[in-house]
Each structure stands twice: as C-alpha cells, then as structure tokens.
Design an enzyme around this catalytic site. Structure first.
Site, PDB file in Angstrom:
ATOM      1  N   CYS A  94       0.182   3.874   2.625  1.00  0.00           N
ATOM      2  CA  CYS A  94       0.644   3.397   3.935  1.00  0.00           C
ATOM      3  C   CYS A  94       2.113   3.747   4.138  1.00  0.00           C
ATOM      4  CB  CYS A  94       0.469   1.885   4.053  1.00  0.00           C
ATOM      5  SG  CYS A  94      -1.240   1.310   3.993  1.00  0.00           S
ATOM      6  N   CYS A 146       0.843  -1.197   0.000  1.00  0.00           N
ATOM      7  CA  CYS A 146       0.000   0.000   0.000  1.00  0.00           C
ATOM      8  C   CYS A 146       0.883   1.254   0.000  1.00  0.00           C
ATOM      9  CB  CYS A 146      -0.917  -0.030   1.220  1.00  0.00           C
ATOM     10  SG  CYS A 146      -1.722   1.522   1.605  1.00  0.00           S
TER      11      CYS A 146
END
Length: 287
Positions: free
Chosen positions: A40, A37
């Site tokens: 993230c 991600c």
C-alpha cells in the site's frame, strides 16, 4: 496526505457523496489501504502522482481500512491494497496489489479518456478521408499535449502506411513501444498491413475470380481475394476463402490461410458470432 484537489480521504460518512454520487461527474478511483501494508505504501505515491498528471480526469479517494473497517467489510475488501474504479455510481473495474505505473496507466486508460483522445479520433478520421497533412498536424498537436500517450505512435504507423506504403509501416510497427507489443489494436493493425501487402501489385477482383474458377488450386488468387474482401470490410467472405485455403494448401505462404484467419479474428476484436463460428470451423479442420 496531500493538498491536491484530485485526492481526497473518504470515510463511511462521505463515501456515498464522494464516491457513488461523485462518480456520475467523473470516474472515482478508490484506494483501500492500511498503514501496516507495505505494498500500500509503495502504491500510494504512484496513484497520487497519476491523479496529478491526469489533472482532474479522475478523483483518487483513499480509504484507510484500519480506521474504516466496517466500510471495507461492506464493500467486500479482502486483501490490501485493493483499488476499485467507480463510474456512474457503480464499480466497473479493480486491481489488487502494487502494480507498476505502466500497468496502472493501462488500467486507467481503459476507462478514462486521455486529454489527447479527441485529437486522435480526429486524426483517425483524417487518415480515413485521405487528409494526410491534416492528420499529421493533429498527431503533432496530440504529442505536444500528451507525450506519454502510446496510442499516438500507433496512429503514426497508420499515417505512415497511408503515406509511404505497407513496407515502411511494417518496419514502423516493429518500433512501437514495448507496452504495445500484445495490444489488440496493434494486432489488428498488423493484420490490416498483412492483407494490404498481399494486394500490392495484385490483379483486380474479376481477374482473380476468373483465375480461381479456372484453377481451384490457385492459392495466390484465393489469398488475394480474401485480402480484397478484408479491405472491403467483407470479413465473412474473407474467412470462408481463408478457411478453404487452409484446408487445401497449408504450405502456401507458410500457412497463410490459418494465419490469415487469426488476423481477421484480431481485426474483429477476437469476439462475436462470426469469430466464434469460424474459430470452430478452423479447429475442426485442423483436428
């Protein structure tokens, strides 16, 4: 990922002890993330840096959802990153996506007292008591200990109002940090300054009432009575006067009655029975 005592890796085995039980001792910010991600990975260093700068006032708990899929499913995580704040064993707030650092600070500050919060409370009390030099010293100490706290600038405006008057305070409020532009406290302060300005060189309450009784179209007397009611904490009387002013004379002070009602709503936090009742009356009068 880090050797910080304020950042820990959480798994299904220790989630209960670290997050649920640990949140009774201090807030726990849980970051549900995954290596694939990209947002993230952008968010991770921001959260880690904030955990360091907040110096233990919250614990950052990181959950790798690739390794802890069952845990993520158990807590209803459907998108990444999901960041959830726990206090006293319960989730109290969350955000999703990689927010800018300033917005994350605002999120944290809604729930986590800053290092300077106590000093700001003391300064606010000192201003209310008229101990202005003491308030100045407390704000100076707060700025030295927590220079990134924008609330200090807000209290400095209140101190300026007490020291130098409304005009200088109104100029100072326009120089507040941009992050505070739409802050409820700033809006409330603008409202207080608006009404304080109306009372500069105003007649006493008895004289204003006599003027209004003699001439119901005396908009200035009606508005100044409303401002005096605000200064006395009598918001219901203020709203009734402002509503009547709005009905009678929309041209006075460039719609001062309606704008004054909105300012009182801000002073009251924009919520509650009094606000709801007079907001409905205002809308009925307008439409």
């Amino acid at each position: 990922m880090t050797d910080s005592p304020h950042v820990v890796t959480v798994t299904a085995e220790n989630f209960q002890s670290v997050v649920i039980e640990g949140s009774y001792e201090r807030p726990v910010l849980v970051d549900f993330w995954a290596d694939w991600c990209a947002p993230c990975r952008m968010l991770m260093p921001l959260l880690t840096g904030l955990a360091e700068r907040y110096d233990g006032r919250f614990l950052l708990a990181k959950v790798n959802t690739e390794e802890e899929q069952a845990l993520a499913a158990q807590f209803g995580v459907r998108s990444l990153p999901t960041v959830r704040l726990y206090k006293d064993g319960q989730p109290v707030d969350e955000f999703m996506g990689a927010l800018p650092e300033g917005e994350i600070r605002e999120f944290l500050d809604r729930h986590i007292p800053r290092a300077s919060s106590g000093l700001l409370d003391q300064a606010r009390a000192s201003i209310a008591e008229g101990a202005l030099e003491q308030a100045a010293a407390q704000l100076e100490q707060a700025r030295a200990e927590d220079p990134e706290n924008n609330r200090i600038a807000l209290l400095e405006v209140e101190l300026r109002a007490a020291r130098a008057g409304v005009t200088e305070a109104e100029a100072a409020i326009d120089r507040l940090p941009i992050e505070l532009a739409n802050d409820p406290e700033v809006n409330a302060l603008r409202g207080r300054l608006r009404f304080a300005a109306a009372l500069v060189d105003a007649a006493d309450e008895a004289t204003l009432r006599a003027r209004l009784e003699a001439d119901a179209t005396d908009s200035e007397a009606r508005y100044q009575l409303a401002a005096r009611a605000v200064s006395q904490g009598d918001h219901a009387t203020a709203l009734e006067l402002l509503l009547e002013l709005m009905k009678r004379d929309r041209g006075y002070g460039e719609d001062a009655g309606r704008k004054g009602m909105l300012a009182v709503f801000d002073l009251l936090g924009g919520d509650g029975d009094l606000v709801a009742r007079y907001r409905a009356k205002m809308m009925t009068a307008l439409y």
